[in-house]
Design an enzyme around this catalytic site. Structure first.
Site, mmCIF file in Angstrom:
data_model
loop_
_atom_site.group_PDB
_atom_site.id
_atom_site.type_symbol
_atom_site.label_atom_id
_atom_site.label_comp_id
_atom_site.label_asym_id
_atom_site.label_seq_id
_atom_site.Cartn_x
_atom_site.Cartn_y
_atom_site.Cartn_z
ATOM 1 N N LYS A 91 0.823 -1.214 0.000
ATOM 2 C CA LYS A 91 0.000 0.000 0.000
ATOM 3 C C LYS A 91 0.865 1.276 0.000
ATOM 4 C CE LYS A 91 -3.998 -2.121 0.118
ATOM 5 N NZ LYS A 91 -3.649 -3.450 -0.410
HETATM 6 C C1 LIG Z 1 -9.643 -2.405 -1.705
HETATM 7 C C2 LIG Z 1 -9.091 -3.158 -0.523
HETATM 8 N N1 LIG Z 1 -9.875 -3.333 0.558
HETATM 9 C C3 LIG Z 1 -9.428 -3.974 1.639
HETATM 10 C C4 LIG Z 1 -8.159 -4.493 1.708
HETATM 11 C C5 LIG Z 1 -7.760 -5.266 2.917
HETATM 12 O O1 LIG Z 1 -6.692 -4.741 3.599
HETATM 13 P P1 LIG Z 1 -5.727 -5.708 4.483
HETATM 14 O O2 LIG Z 1 -4.926 -6.520 3.530
HETATM 15 O O3 LIG Z 1 -4.907 -4.740 5.258
HETATM 16 O O4 LIG Z 1 -6.596 -6.530 5.354
HETATM 17 C C6 LIG Z 1 -7.300 -4.312 0.605
HETATM 18 C C7 LIG Z 1 -5.887 -4.761 0.576
HETATM 19 O O5 LIG Z 1 -5.355 -5.700 0.860
HETATM 20 C C8 LIG Z 1 -7.780 -3.641 -0.544
HETATM 21 O O6 LIG Z 1 -7.010 -3.476 -1.620
#
Ligand SMILES: Cc1ncc(COP(=O)(O)O)c(C=O)c1O
Length: 392
Positions: free
Chosen positions: A191
């Protein structure tokens, strides 16, 4: 995401001496679980967004789950959300027993959710809309707000791609994550800012913030850190809670990464501008979000091929040149698990999503990408697209 075999990776992170020093200081302090650095990270993040409350959590999915649960979503409820997203968006809705109702995108030029489609899918069971700012480009939040006001829907913003993105609303600029009831961020390793795993929930609402804080840590009224400081000796459990806490090493990383975020986002915008300039005349490609650079956090650089049949050959030609590409995303409603949630009254016809998922390619984009690397990608894409000219 360092991959030694890929000369130009899809994404890359930059961790320097500042991060090493920050994490080392935590290790030397002897306090590793949620404590003062997490509090400071929350404060800085809230200031950055210009919002009252930011609550650090274990990851972006936990942030989305807490948001859904704190807003009272439950079995029988429907939540509108785009199908062109990472599956975590829809999974978080399912955790509460509510059902995601998938929305189409606007088309190949705008990969964000269609408010018109959202309006057509509201039923008496619809309680909320979970928006995603695809690739860091804010979606039509004025449209979403009008829809939410009309049908009394809660707005959750999935800002996993959009820390630092700005939405220019009819009534002024808003940081992504501050328009809806709750904004959710991810600090996963690919990210715009990362803590390895990590996330943040942001809200203006005092009561929601309190609820989110309590739910993050087992539903308990006080935290280990407060008891350690001698501020409290006991606790009650007042709601169903989880262990979704962030730790101090990650908070320390987050503080450094947050300071660097505006500069890194600016570099992402600059590189995106160069990409757009270098590819805009190619008839074989549609460049989504043209004209939307200002305000974007430019998490991804997606392109849509005129002829989806050429996607595999373009991706493998780029791979041969050691350029990594990806597809964002396989549509969630197409996954075998999600097919079961198609109720007969929602046939889930998502023509623009279906069309784009067959034709999209994501090209490398990361703040440390050099102009030579960018030129190489542009040159290869142009060459494979068949209109490469010698002067390039
Ligand atoms: C659009 C979106 N929503 C939610 C997430 C979930 O985040 P995490 O991986 O930190 O749980 C991600 C990324 O992984 C994402 O790209």
């Amino acid at each position: 995401m360092k991959d030694k075999n890929e000369k130009i990776p899809l994404a890359d992170i930059e961790l320097g001496e500042e991060e090493v020093a920050a994490v080392t200081a935590v290790l030397r302090s002897g306090w590793l679980s949620m404590g003062p650095r997490t509090e400071e990270f929350e404060q800085r993040f809230a200031e950055f967004l210009g919002i009252k409350h930011a609550i650090a959590v274990a990851n972006g999915t936990a942030a989305l789950h807490l948001a859904c649960e704190a807003l009272g979503l439950k079995e029988g409820d429907e939540v509108l959300c785009p199908a062109l997203t990472f599956v975590a968006t829809a999974n978080a809705i399912l955790y509460t027993g509510a059902r995601p109702v998938f929305l189409d995108i606007n088309g190949p030029h705008d990969l964000n959710l269609s408010v018109e489609d959202a309006a057509s899918k509201v039923t008496e069971r619809t309680r909320a809309i979970m928006v995603v700012h695809y690739g860091g480009y804010p979606c039509d939040l004025d449209g979403v707000r009008a829809l939410a006001a009309k049908y009394n829907l809660k707005i959750i913003e999935d800002c996993a791609h959009a820390p630092g993105a700005v939405y220019n609303s009819q009534d002024g600029p808003y940081m992504a994550g501050t328009i809806g009831e709750i904004g959710c961020f991810s600090f996963f390793a690919n990210k715009n800012m990362t803590t390895g795993e990590g996330g943040m929930v942001a809200t203006k609402d005092e009561q929601l913030a309190e609820k989110l804080r309590i739910m993050r840590s087992h539903g308990m009224t006080t935290m280990t850190w407060e008891r350690h400081k001698g501020h409290s000796f006991s606790y009650d459990v007042v709601t169903r809670g989880y262990n979704y806490r962030l730790d101090e090493m990650r908070a320390a990383l987050g503080l450094v990464q947050l300071r660097q975020l505006p500069g890194k986002n600016a570099r992402r915008r600059e590189l995106t501008g160069y990409y757009q300039e270098g590819l805009k005349d190619l008839e074989e490609l549609i460049l989504p979000f043209q004209g939307a650079l200002v305000g974007s956090s430019c998490h991804l650089f997606p392109v849509v091929l005129a002829d989806g049949g050429r996607r595999a050959s373009l991706m493998s030609a780029l791979a041969k040149q050691r350029i990594q590409t990806s597809i964002h995303y396989p549509a969630v409603h197409r996954f075998s698990f999600y097919r079961r949630f198609w109720p007969p009254e929602h046939p889930h016809q998502l023509p623009h999503t279906e069309d784009v998922v067959a034709r999209e390619i994501t090209l490398p984009l990361f703040p440390t990408m050099t102009e030579d690397q960018l030129r190489k990608v542009i040159t290869c894409v142009r060459a494979v697209s068949g209109i490469y000219s010698e002067q390039n």
